[in-house]
Design a protein around this motif. Structure first.
Motif, PDB file in Angstrom:
ATOM      1  N   GLY A 148       0.783  -1.219   0.000  1.00 52.58           N
ATOM      2  CA  GLY A 148       0.000   0.000   0.000  1.00 52.58           C
ATOM      3  C   GLY A 148       0.816   1.270   0.000  1.00 52.58           C
ATOM      4  N   GLY A 149       2.147   1.149  -0.081  1.00 51.65           N
ATOM      5  CA  GLY A 149       3.002   2.330  -0.124  1.00 51.65           C
ATOM      6  C   GLY A 149       3.226   2.986   1.215  1.00 51.65           C
ATOM      7  N   GLY A 150       2.608   2.460   2.280  1.00 51.38           N
ATOM      8  CA  GLY A 150       2.763   3.066   3.591  1.00 51.38           C
ATOM      9  C   GLY A 150       3.906   2.501   4.403  1.00 51.38           C
ATOM     10  N   HIS A 151       4.578   1.476   3.893  1.00 47.58           N
ATOM     11  CA  HIS A 151       5.704   0.870   4.593  1.00 47.58           C
ATOM     12  C   HIS A 151       7.007   1.322   3.940  1.00 47.58           C
ATOM     13  CE1 HIS A 151       3.584  -2.185   7.141  1.00 47.58           C
ATOM     14  NE2 HIS A 151       2.610  -1.840   6.309  1.00 47.58           N
ATOM     15  N   ARG A 152       7.998   1.590   4.770  1.00 47.20           N
ATOM     16  CA  ARG A 152       9.312   1.987   4.287  1.00 47.20           C
ATOM     17  C   ARG A 152      10.298   0.881   4.662  1.00 47.20           C
ATOM     18  NH1 ARG A 152       6.463   5.854   6.689  1.00 47.20           N
ATOM     19  NH2 ARG A 152       5.997   7.766   5.546  1.00 47.20           N
ATOM     20  N   ILE A 153      10.605   0.044   3.709  1.00 43.82           N
ATOM     21  CA  ILE A 153      11.479  -1.101   3.947  1.00 43.82           C
ATOM     22  C   ILE A 153      12.913  -0.697   3.635  1.00 43.82           C
ATOM     23  CG2 ILE A 153      11.946  -3.511   3.384  1.00 43.82           C
ATOM     24  CD1 ILE A 153       9.210  -3.092   4.597  1.00 43.82           C
ATOM     25  N   ARG A 154      13.804  -1.007   4.546  1.00 41.33           N
ATOM     26  CA  ARG A 154      15.227  -0.770   4.312  1.00 41.33           C
ATOM     27  C   ARG A 154      15.976  -2.046   4.657  1.00 41.33           C
ATOM     28  NH1 ARG A 154      18.227   4.186   4.231  1.00 41.33           N
ATOM     29  NH2 ARG A 154      16.390   5.272   5.019  1.00 41.33           N
ATOM     30  N   ALA A 155      16.839  -2.495   3.751  1.00 36.00           N
ATOM     31  CA  ALA A 155      17.604  -3.718   3.967  1.00 36.00           C
ATOM     32  C   ALA A 155      19.020  -3.512   3.436  1.00 36.00           C
ATOM     33  CB  ALA A 155      16.948  -4.907   3.273  1.00 36.00           C
ATOM     34  N   GLY A 156      19.974  -4.175   4.065  1.00 40.25           N
ATOM     35  CA  GLY A 156      21.349  -4.015   3.618  1.00 40.25           C
ATOM     36  C   GLY A 156      22.246  -5.122   4.113  1.00 40.25           C
ATOM     37  N   VAL A 157      23.379  -5.270   3.459  1.00 38.79           N
ATOM     38  CA  VAL A 157      24.422  -6.215   3.868  1.00 38.79           C
ATOM     39  C   VAL A 157      25.764  -5.491   3.787  1.00 38.79           C
ATOM     40  CG1 VAL A 157      23.166  -8.267   3.135  1.00 38.79           C
ATOM     41  CG2 VAL A 157      24.664  -7.112   1.522  1.00 38.79           C
ATOM     42  N   SER A 158      26.704  -5.913   4.616  1.00 35.03           N
ATOM     43  CA  SER A 158      28.038  -5.322   4.598  1.00 35.03           C
ATOM     44  C   SER A 158      29.047  -6.356   5.054  1.00 35.03           C
ATOM     45  CB  SER A 158      28.115  -4.084   5.497  1.00 35.03           C
ATOM     46  OG  SER A 158      27.893  -4.427   6.853  1.00 35.03           O
ATOM     47  N   GLY A 159      30.283  -6.150   4.677  1.00 27.46           N
ATOM     48  CA  GLY A 159      31.361  -7.038   5.080  1.00 27.46           C
ATOM     49  C   GLY A 159      32.662  -6.277   5.193  1.00 27.46           C
ATOM     50  N   GLU A 160      33.524  -6.746   6.084  1.00 29.19           N
ATOM     51  CA  GLU A 160      34.810  -6.075   6.314  1.00 29.19           C
ATOM     52  C   GLU A 160      35.866  -7.101   6.694  1.00 29.19           C
ATOM     53  OE1 GLU A 160      35.169  -1.981   8.276  1.00 29.19           O
ATOM     54  OE2 GLU A 160      35.887  -3.315   9.875  1.00 29.19           O
ATOM     55  N   ILE A 161      37.066  -6.932   6.163  1.00 29.15           N
ATOM     56  CA  ILE A 161      38.213  -7.775   6.498  1.00 29.15           C
ATOM     57  C   ILE A 161      39.216  -6.933   7.267  1.00 29.15           C
ATOM     58  CG2 ILE A 161      40.117  -9.143   5.572  1.00 29.15           C
ATOM     59  CD1 ILE A 161      38.357  -9.807   3.202  1.00 29.15           C
ATOM     60  N   ASN A 162      39.787  -7.512   8.318  1.00 28.04           N
ATOM     61  CA  ASN A 162      40.665  -6.754   9.216  1.00 28.04           C
ATOM     62  C   ASN A 162      41.994  -7.466   9.449  1.00 28.04           C
ATOM     63  OD1 ASN A 162      37.605  -6.539  10.679  1.00 28.04           O
ATOM     64  ND2 ASN A 162      38.566  -4.652   9.988  1.00 28.04           N
ATOM     65  N   PRO A 163      43.008  -7.212   8.615  1.00 27.04           N
ATOM     66  CA  PRO A 163      44.346  -7.720   8.931  1.00 27.04           C
ATOM     67  C   PRO A 163      44.967  -6.906  10.063  1.00 27.04           C
ATOM     68  CG  PRO A 163      44.370  -6.444   6.899  1.00 27.04           C
ATOM     69  CD  PRO A 163      42.950  -6.526   7.315  1.00 27.04           C
ATOM     70  N   LEU A 164      45.457  -7.595  11.089  1.00 28.97           N
ATOM     71  CA  LEU A 164      45.994  -6.941  12.285  1.00 28.97           C
ATOM     72  C   LEU A 164      47.407  -7.440  12.549  1.00 28.97           C
ATOM     73  CD1 LEU A 164      42.905  -7.441  14.661  1.00 28.97           C
ATOM     74  CD2 LEU A 164      43.334  -5.524  13.113  1.00 28.97           C
TER      75      LEU A 164
END
Length: 875
Positions: free
Chosen positions: A465-481
């Motif tokens: 009905g256009g009244g919902h605001r859907i937000r979705a996402g994915v992310s990734g990170e690599i951390n050499p230490l």
């Protein structure tokens, strides 16, 4: 998307829009429209306008995108962020009434057509007003009109709303800062402006050397810069600082965080400047202040053609008082410096497509403060550097969907040396270390990498009905230490003071050896989230779910449901609540050293069987709040929060080295509240008062075991966390401050002058004190014990030594209040602008301490009276 506020019964329809907008990843939009003017453009006074009222001059606000400063008789279109009531941009409409604002951060705004006031400094009259919310990068088209029958004036309460008596409700407390506000902060150096932004709220408490505690936690503040997560901890002792002067706006929010954000004590959402909103210009500035503070800055910003913008900035600063002195108010070997380069290229590739490329280089260094003046002087210091490159794409997918994608790489380096040595490798090095270090030798290095990407989709599904605001996402990170550390004792008294003899094998004054550790590991983080915003009548809801997978020493998985709700009681009063499950990744700085088996001897018997591997913090958080508008000028906000935490993240510092290690407590609770009142400009006066308090407590296990779950228990903090007072079921963490207040007032004087008054009260951070027999002391015994240890009466008077209850070792730094004054002057000239700022910090020269540690650590002395002057010119 844009929404219009029209009636109290329709307030809820905007609530969710504002939340969705304000939580956006610092994304940008284009706002265009027309102001044909009509009869209202002919008005010269409020009596001749539909709802005209005197508005402050923007002579001290944002500089226009096209016009500079318009004449007193012309009409200006001003874009004003609602919650702060601050102008973000302004422009002059063309001959056909058209206007445009580029690079607008996601937020709620008030568009105002104002006549007059820009040159005279006496204010102007609002001719037309419209309130909108921007929550995606699609171009927003808005008509401003004051003619009868338009939606902007069809309802009588539009007069009230236009005059600022009602802002939309938000589901989380936040503070919005424009670039002008950031520039006007009273700071000892522009290098520390990012810290000053956070300290404008009583939710945030200062600790030693620029460390900050937000809402009773040490879990790092999450920075998001132009939609790119700025992983790491950008405070003085951890990293080169973020240059706040490149920001177009900074939005700081805490509590009730939606699913798109990982858990943290606060989120700092930064939108940097890009030049799309102005012709190309140059700005140069320089400043000087007490303690040998000196700085210089140069900026170039503007459009390169109609659809391309460029922003470049270079800054350099230095001070003899970069970190806190540890032996008195006069710094001994406490200097530091910073250098910053930043560049951003923005391209509008179409009506609904934006592309941004940015890069940054930040470098700094500081001397570890000495407690003695001696020859040769101890010369411990740390060098810090970071590099960032990133790109972000925003694209509209038709009229009801929006896609955002980003990739980035960041590298942070730190190197700590003692007398130029990073480790002891020979007998000659040992002799040099003995001659140049007061108590211990320490050398360390750290290289942290953050390489990742993210993609996010926002949509309004027609099937719902256009009244919902859907937000979705994915992310990734690599951390050499990569981390290393070398430690040795150079003062035998320090080794003898440890009853478990933990330091004696490393006492090189007695032919001991240095302790060395080298660690290398690669970690990763993957996350995904989905959330839906919708409203039912006066109710608004924002449910969401977040998934996180952290992998370093082991894989840690977390599912975090989030739920926020709001209710518009009437047009002046809104209520909000949120319940969130949170998972915060442990800070990566020094985490390999904190978890290294090779360094376990540094903690001696305190370590026992406690594992060294530090993990993620988990929490359940409840936030409640209310927002009330009283008339045109006053806005009140009150909130309360509580958290139950497991694997509660705290810190322990190795002496005064600047090496701070993360530690997990098994369980903890945080509870507090915040009350804020904002005064919108009234007879040239504006300001805010923020007052709050927070209890941050670790819980003792019922089975009598150590309260510590994991980490390296070094220094006084590590020892005290492992040995809380036996007569209590809970104990204060280092973040525990019962009362805090922050006051800011600004008064606009004629002819481009303005005065600022600021004040801050802190009730004091805690510490433990026991006698030689390990027993707690009353006030008189405490004073005698500290005098025996060599502390002067002046220092002892800066402590609260009355025990919280008989037999408790808990003490605190004494309550203290400081006050600041500032003046500024802006002289607009043809094609050139001159800006002069002067400030006096701690006007009364009130002595105070940030922190007190009575044994292996150090006392950190507060900022004394500081006088500064800054000049800038723009062409």
């Amino acid at each position: 998307m844009e929404s219009i506020i029209m009636s109290s019964s329709k307030t809820a329809s905007l609530i969710l829009s504002l939340v969705m907008a304000s939580m956006g990843q610092s994304s940008l939009a284009t706002l265009s429209g027309r102001f044909p003017g009509g009869a209202c453009a002919e008005a010269a006074s409020p009596e001749n306008t539909p709802w005209g009222f005197a508005r402050e001059s923007l002579h001290d606000g944002a500089k226009g995108s096209e016009s500079g400063r318009s004449g007193s008789g012309s009409v200006r279109i001003v874009l004003r962020e609602i919650s702060s009531d601050r102008a973000l941009q302004e422009t002059v409409p063309g001959s056909d009434g058209s206007f445009a604002f580029r690079s607008v951060p996601f937020a709620a705004y008030r568009l105002e057509a104002i006549r007059g006031g820009a040159e005279s400094g006496i204010g102007g009259y609002v001719l037309a007003v419209r309130e909108i919310v921007i929550d995606n990068a699609l171009t927003v088209n808005v008509d401003l009109s004051c003619g009868a029958g338009t939606d902007a004036v069809s309802l009588p309460e539009r007069v009230v709303r236009a005059e600022g008596s009602l802002s939309p409700l938000e589901m989380t407390g936040h503070s919005f800062f424009t670039s002008e506000e950031i520039r006007g902060l009273l700071v000892p150096s522009r290098e520390k402006a990012a810290e000053a932004v956070l300290l404008q709220s009583a939710d945030v408490v200062p600790d030693e050397d620029g460390r900050l505690h937000a809402r009773g936690e040490d879990a790092q503040v999450q920075y998001v810069v132009d939609g790119i997560p700025w992983s790491g901890n950008p405070t003085r002792v951890y990293s080169s600082l973020f240059n706040a002067d490149v920001a177009k706006s900074i939005d700081v929010r805490a509590g009730g965080l939606p699913a798109q954000y990982a858990a943290g004590s606060a989120v700092v959402s930064v939108t940097t400047r890009d030049g799309l909103d102005r012709p190309f210009s140059l700005r140069a500035g320089a400043g000087a202040a007490s303690f040998g503070t000196r700085e210089i800055q140069a900026v170039g910003s503007g459009r390169l053609g109609e659809y391309t913008g460029l922003f470049v900035s270079a800054a350099r600063s230095g001070s003899d008082r970069y970190l806190d002195p540890v032996s008195g108010f006069d710094p001994i070997h406490a200097g530091g410096d910073g250098a910053h380069l930043f560049g951003k290229l923005s391209v509008l590739a179409g009506a609904d497509i934006q592309f941004h490329v940015l890069g940054a280089y930040d470098a700094g260094g500081y001397e570890v403060p000495n407690s003695l003046s001696r020859t040769p002087a101890q010369d411990q210091g740390q060098e810090l550097r970071s590099y960032l490159a990133g790109a972000r794409l925003e694209a509209g997918l038709g009229g009801s969907a929006h896609l955002a994608a980003a990739v980035y790489t960041r590298r942070a380096e730190a190197k700590l040396t003692s007398g130029g040595l990073s480790r002891i490798g020979s007998a000659a090095d040992s002799l040099r270390a003995l001659g140049e270090n007061e108590r211990f030798f320490i050398g360390a290095s750290r290289e942290n990498g953050y390489h990742g990407g993210q993609i996010e989709l926002t949509a309004r599904p027609a099937m719902l009905g256009g009244g919902h605001r859907i937000r979705a996402g994915v992310s990734g990170e690599i951390n050499p230490l990569v981390e290393s550390l070398s430690f040795a004792v150079t003062d035998s008294a320090l080794a003898d003071a440890q009853t478990d003899n933990r330091f004696k094998p490393y006492d090189i004054s007695r032919n001991g050896r240095s302790l060395t550790a080298d660690e290398k590991r690669t970690g990763s983080a993957v996350s995904a989230y989905v959330q839906d915003g919708f409203e039912i009548g006066k109710w608004s809801f924002l449910p969401g779910l977040r998934y996180d997978a952290f992998d370093l020493f082991e894989t840690e998985l977390a599912f975090s449901p989030r739920l926020a709700a709001a209710y518009a009681v009437n047009r002046d009063l809104d209520l909000r609540a949120s319940l969130d499950w949170l998972a915060a990744r442990a800070p990566l700085e020094n985490i390999l050293m904190s978890s290294s088996p090779a360094l376990r001897p540094l903690s001696g018997d305190d370590q026992g069987t406690i594992p060294a591997t530090v993990g993620a913090q988990r929490a359940i958080a409840l936030d409640l709040g209310a927002d009330w508008r009283y008339g045109r000028y006053l806005v009140f906000d009150a909130g309360a929060y509580g958290k139950y935490l497991t694997s509660f993240l705290v810190k322990a510092e190795l002496g005064a080295s600047g090496l701070i290690f993360p530690v997990n407590l098994k369980r903890g609770v945080v509870a507090g509240g915040l009350f804020t009142v904002h005064l919108r400009e009234w007879k040239r006066l504006s300001g805010s008062l923020s007052a709050g308090g927070c209890a941050s407590l670790g819980l003792k296990p019922d089975d009598g075991s150590s309260p510590i779950a994991a980490g390296l228990l070094v220094g006084e903090e590590g020892h005290n966390y492992g040995h809380p007072f036996a007569g209590e079921d809970f104990f204060p963490t280092e973040h525990n401050q019962i009362a805090t207040a922050v006051l800011n007032l600004r008064y606009r004087l004629p002819m481009g002058l303005a005065a600022t008054f600021g004040g801050r009260f802190d009730s004091g951070l805690p510490f433990d004190l026991v006698g030689q027999d390990g027993m707690a002391l009353d006030e008189g015994e405490s004073r005698a014990e500290l005098a025996r240890r060599g502390y002067s009466e002046d220092v002892i008077d800066l402590l609260s030594l009355e025990p919280e209850e008989p037999g408790s070792p808990d003490k605190s730094v004494a309550p203290h209040a400081t006050f600041d004054l500032g003046m500024e002057y802006r002289l607009p000239m043809s094609g050139v602008g001159l800006e002069v700022r002067a400030a006096v910090l701690n006007v009364l020269d009130t002595p105070y301490l940030y922190k007190f540690e009575s044994s292996f650590g150090s006392t950190h002395f507060g900022q004394t009276r500081t006088v500064g002057l800054w000049l800038a010119m723009e062409y």
